[in-house]
Design an enzyme around this catalytic site. Structure first.
Site, PDB file in Angstrom:
ATOM      1  N   LYS A  81      38.095  95.207  41.439  1.00 57.44           N
ATOM      2  CA  LYS A  81      37.235  94.569  42.237  1.00 57.44           C
ATOM      3  C   LYS A  81      38.362  94.646  43.541  1.00 57.44           C
ATOM      4  CE  LYS A  81      34.478  90.687  43.395  1.00 57.44           C
ATOM      5  NZ  LYS A  81      34.098  89.432  43.120  1.00 57.44           N
ATOM      6  N   SER A 156      28.930  88.479  43.213  1.00 57.00           N
ATOM      7  CA  SER A 156      29.597  89.263  44.455  1.00 57.00           C
ATOM      8  C   SER A 156      29.961  90.645  43.928  1.00 57.00           C
ATOM      9  CB  SER A 156      30.691  88.551  45.205  1.00 57.00           C
ATOM     10  OG  SER A 156      31.890  88.043  44.167  1.00 57.00           O
ATOM     11  N   SER A 180      30.157  85.612  39.612  1.00 53.03           N
ATOM     12  CA  SER A 180      30.283  86.752  40.181  1.00 53.03           C
ATOM     13  C   SER A 180      30.554  87.994  39.334  1.00 53.03           C
ATOM     14  CB  SER A 180      31.181  86.784  41.232  1.00 53.03           C
ATOM     15  OG  SER A 180      30.686  86.008  42.446  1.00 53.03           O
TER      16      SER A 180
END
Length: 494
Positions: A81, A156, A180
């Site tokens: 990420k 997210s 997330s």
């Protein structure tokens, strides 16, 4: 190539060790899949092909020389990420204000991945500064759900989850501030874990809300997730919030759970997270079937009351913006990142204001404004302080619940993946999507989302959330692996 990219990480690692397949072959297969499919899914913001292949070649050299490998996942590539700093590729956090920015150092988590011999394929798409539930808030465009291209992959960290579901990577890393990791896992039929707060270093994790953020592992199976968890967890003296405690044996727990025996395990169904307005019937049906499966495995199931969970959403969306307001003050156009209007005629204050106006997206600006208001002198006690008191009560609810049960369960999300654009102009509806996951972040406890089938309503994936007390992450893996073994594998629709 198909056999390679669809294999689980544990199998790939075992094949690397006995020279049945090389790390370079696996890494190349993943890179080819990214090249072939990412124009469709947009899971990646940056692909580091040369760096990943070099890391793979180093592992293959060790294998050829008969040297011991650095970890149980050595040679198995991973998607990272874009909120963790990397010295050899950009770190943008999905924001224009950091477009093209390169960190001078690796995050501790990044360094541990490298030390474990795990090639990093690249950085995945995300909601800007991890603020969002759909990956639509990325400044670089939304990620699409491999199960249905008209649906979101969650947020997210939708990029990491989509990369797994699209077989672009066998492993991924996310960060979890209010769900997330777990929420995208539920929407893409993958496994995601939010570890106990402080057990995975936040050094080099670009902060959204420092008391809530936690990096964690993602994969397509519970065992793979446990193996990755083992690599990244552990005390870090450079992180002041790092817990100096022994990491639970999550791999042993996953292997034990795979036997499928949960006799003696007490499971609590959280009344406040099971039904009510906003829950899809198909999600509830899937959850009830999952609870029946846990009972069939020998678990003792009872209902548990956590009364202050009803106030968790309101408390969270005061605490989080308050921390965002403070953390994002560092993006001032002076030290790094975007700089707008610096033509020599404007003051530093004017340049900073112009830069932040141009560099931050609407959701980030919204949360900065809310947080600044909540922290202002006239409202601090009425809003922020009250929210922190509710946070304490939520933690007490969980502590009380764990006196009678070993783990708690709920749906991971109240609905399946919603359509792209459906909630983007309705922030309150978007915030409600975090209803089931955010209480654990407020308490600092651990949680897992494991696939629990497809909704009869729309055929999209549903997740079962398993929750456990702080430093009891191994319980997640025992229960999750047992449930996974009974339910069977659920792969992506592609």
């Amino acid at each position: 190539m198909t056999d390679i990219i669809r294999s689980d990480a544990a199998t790939l690692a075992a094949k690397i060790a006995i020279k049945e397949v090389s790390s370079a072959e696996i890494t190349r297969a993943c890179l080819d899949q990214i090249e072939a499919t990412d124009e469709t899914y947009h899971a990646f913001l940056h692909v580091a092909a040369d760096e990943a292949l070099a890391a793979a070649a180093a592992i293959d050299k060790q294998v050829a020389a008969g040297e011991p490998l650095p970890s149980a996942l050595a040679g198995v590539p991973l998607a990272l990420k874009d909120v963790f700093t990397t010295s050899d590729m950009p770190t943008t956090c999905g924001s224009k204000i950091l477009e093209g920015w390169r960190s001078p150092y690796d995050a501790t988590l990044t360094a541990r991945l490298r030390a474990a011999g795990i090639p990093i394929l690249g950085k995945t798409n995300m909601d800007e500064f991890a603020m969002g539930s759909s990956t639509e808030n990325s400044a670089y465009g939304p990620t699409r759900n491999p199960w249905n291209l008209d649906r979101v992959p969650g947020g997210s960290g939708g990029g990491s989850a989509a990369a797994l579901a699209a077989f672009q990577a066998p492993l991924a890393i996310g960060s979890d501030t209010g769900g997330s990791i777990r929420q995208p896992a539920a929407l893409t039929a993958t496994v995601g874990v939010k570890p106990t707060y402080g057990t995975v270093s936040r050094y080099g994790l670009v902060a959204c809300a420092s008391s809530l953020d936690q990096g964690g592992p993602c994969a397509r199976t519970v065992l793979d997730t446990a193996l990755l968890h083992q690599v990244i967890a552990g005390h870090d003296p450079r992180d002041s919030t790092s817990v100096d405690a022994e990491v639970p044996d999550v791999v042993g727990a996953a292997r034990a759970g795979a036997v499928g025996d949960l006799r003696g395990v007490r499971v609590g169904v959280v009344r406040q997270l099971h039904g009510g307005e906003g829950y899809q019937p198909g999600v509830l049906a899937s959850f009830e079937a999952a609870v029946e499966q846990l009972t069939a495995l020998g678990a003792e199931v009872s209902e548990v009351d956590c009364p202050h969970f009803d106030h968790a959403l309101a408390a969270y969306y005061l605490i989080l913006p308050s921390e965002v307001s403070s953390n994002l003050a560092r993006f001032d156009a002076m030290r790094y990142g975007l700089r707008v209007g610096d033509d020599g005629t404007r003051s530093a204050e004017e340049v900073m204001a112009m830069t932040r106006a141009a560099g931050f997206g609407p959701e980030v600006k919204r949360r900065i404004m809310i947080g600044t208001y909540a922290l202002s002198a006239g409202y601090y006690d009425a809003y922020y302080n009250q929210a922190q008191k509710v946070r304490t009560l939520i933690a007490r609810d969980l502590d009380a619940a764990y006196r009678s049960v070993d783990v708690l369960v709920s749906p991971t999300t109240p609905t399946t993946a919603f359509r792209l654009g459906e909630k983007v102009d309705d922030p309150l509806a978007m915030y409600l999507f975090d209803l089931c996951t955010l209480p654990l972040n407020l308490a600092g406890h651990c949680g897992m989302s494991v696939p629990s089938g497809l909704s009869p309503d729309d055929g999209l994936p549903v997740g079962l959330q398993i929750m456990a007390p702080a430093l009891a992450d191994d319980r997640l893996y025992r229960v999750g692996a047992a449930y996974e073994a009974a339910r069977g594998p659920l792969l992506s629709a592609i």
